[in-house]
Write a protein that holds these residues in place. Structure first.
Motif, PDB file in Angstrom:
ATOM      1  N   TYR A   9       0.992   0.136  42.371  1.00 19.34           N
ATOM      2  CA  TYR A   9       1.574   0.372  41.048  1.00 19.34           C
ATOM      3  C   TYR A   9       3.093   0.370  41.093  1.00 19.34           C
ATOM      4  N   ASP A  13       5.093  -2.019  38.621  1.00 16.64           N
ATOM      5  CA  ASP A  13       6.188  -1.512  37.800  1.00 16.64           C
ATOM      6  C   ASP A  13       7.458  -2.328  38.014  1.00 16.64           C
ATOM      7  N   LEU A  30       6.143   2.042  28.402  1.00 16.00           N
ATOM      8  CA  LEU A  30       5.102   2.548  29.297  1.00 16.00           C
ATOM      9  C   LEU A  30       4.714   3.977  28.928  1.00 16.00           C
ATOM     10  N   PHE A  31       5.685   4.830  28.635  1.00 19.22           N
ATOM     11  CA  PHE A  31       5.384   6.202  28.212  1.00 19.22           C
ATOM     12  C   PHE A  31       4.575   6.197  26.924  1.00 19.22           C
ATOM     13  N   VAL A  33       2.634   3.733  25.736  1.00 19.69           N
ATOM     14  CA  VAL A  33       1.304   3.173  25.985  1.00 19.69           C
ATOM     15  C   VAL A  33       0.422   4.174  26.740  1.00 19.69           C
ATOM     16  N   ASP A  34       1.009   4.921  27.660  1.00 25.89           N
ATOM     17  CA  ASP A  34       0.242   5.929  28.402  1.00 25.89           C
ATOM     18  C   ASP A  34       0.032   7.203  27.596  1.00 25.89           C
ATOM     19  N   GLY A  35       1.052   7.623  26.873  1.00 26.04           N
ATOM     20  CA  GLY A  35       1.029   8.923  26.213  1.00 26.04           C
ATOM     21  C   GLY A  35       0.136   9.011  24.993  1.00 26.04           C
ATOM     22  N   PRO A  37      -2.737   7.337  24.072  1.00 23.37           N
ATOM     23  CA  PRO A  37      -4.169   7.508  24.337  1.00 23.37           C
ATOM     24  C   PRO A  37      -4.499   8.870  24.962  1.00 23.37           C
ATOM     25  N   TYR A  38      -3.623   9.368  25.818  1.00 22.16           N
ATOM     26  CA  TYR A  38      -3.855  10.677  26.429  1.00 22.16           C
ATOM     27  C   TYR A  38      -3.838  11.775  25.365  1.00 22.16           C
TER      28      TYR A  38
END
Length: 82
Positions: A9, A13, A30-31, A33-35, A37-38
């Motif tokens: 990863y 990145d 990225l934050f 896209v990750d944040g 859904p979480y």
């Protein structure tokens, strides 16, 4: 095995940052896209009955979130060390 996953990863990145042309923009995307859904998963797992309490907690503490995790972690760690 864990080291291999971290290496993969990290390389991905690096490729993403180079492809985007802007490291800050890449990290922000990225934050996001990750944040999101979480966040949705956490709210779904809480259930309808506990969501209002979660929203109230977030409304009260959003300024602390802007300060970042290190300061909050340091305060918590100092309390635990007593």
């Amino acid at each position: 095995m864990n080291a291999a996953i971290i290496a993969i990863y990290t390389v991905v990145d690096g490729i993403g940052v180079r492809a985007s042309g802007n490291a800050l923009q890449y990290v922000a995307a990225l934050f996001l896209v990750d944040g999101l859904p979480y966040f949705a998963l956490v709210m779904w797992r809480r259930g309808k009955a506990r969501r209002p309490a979660a929203w109230a907690y977030m409304r009260k503490r959003w300024p602390l979130a802007l300060l970042g995790t290190p300061r909050r972690w340091a305060r918590t760690a100092s309390r635990c060390g007593r």
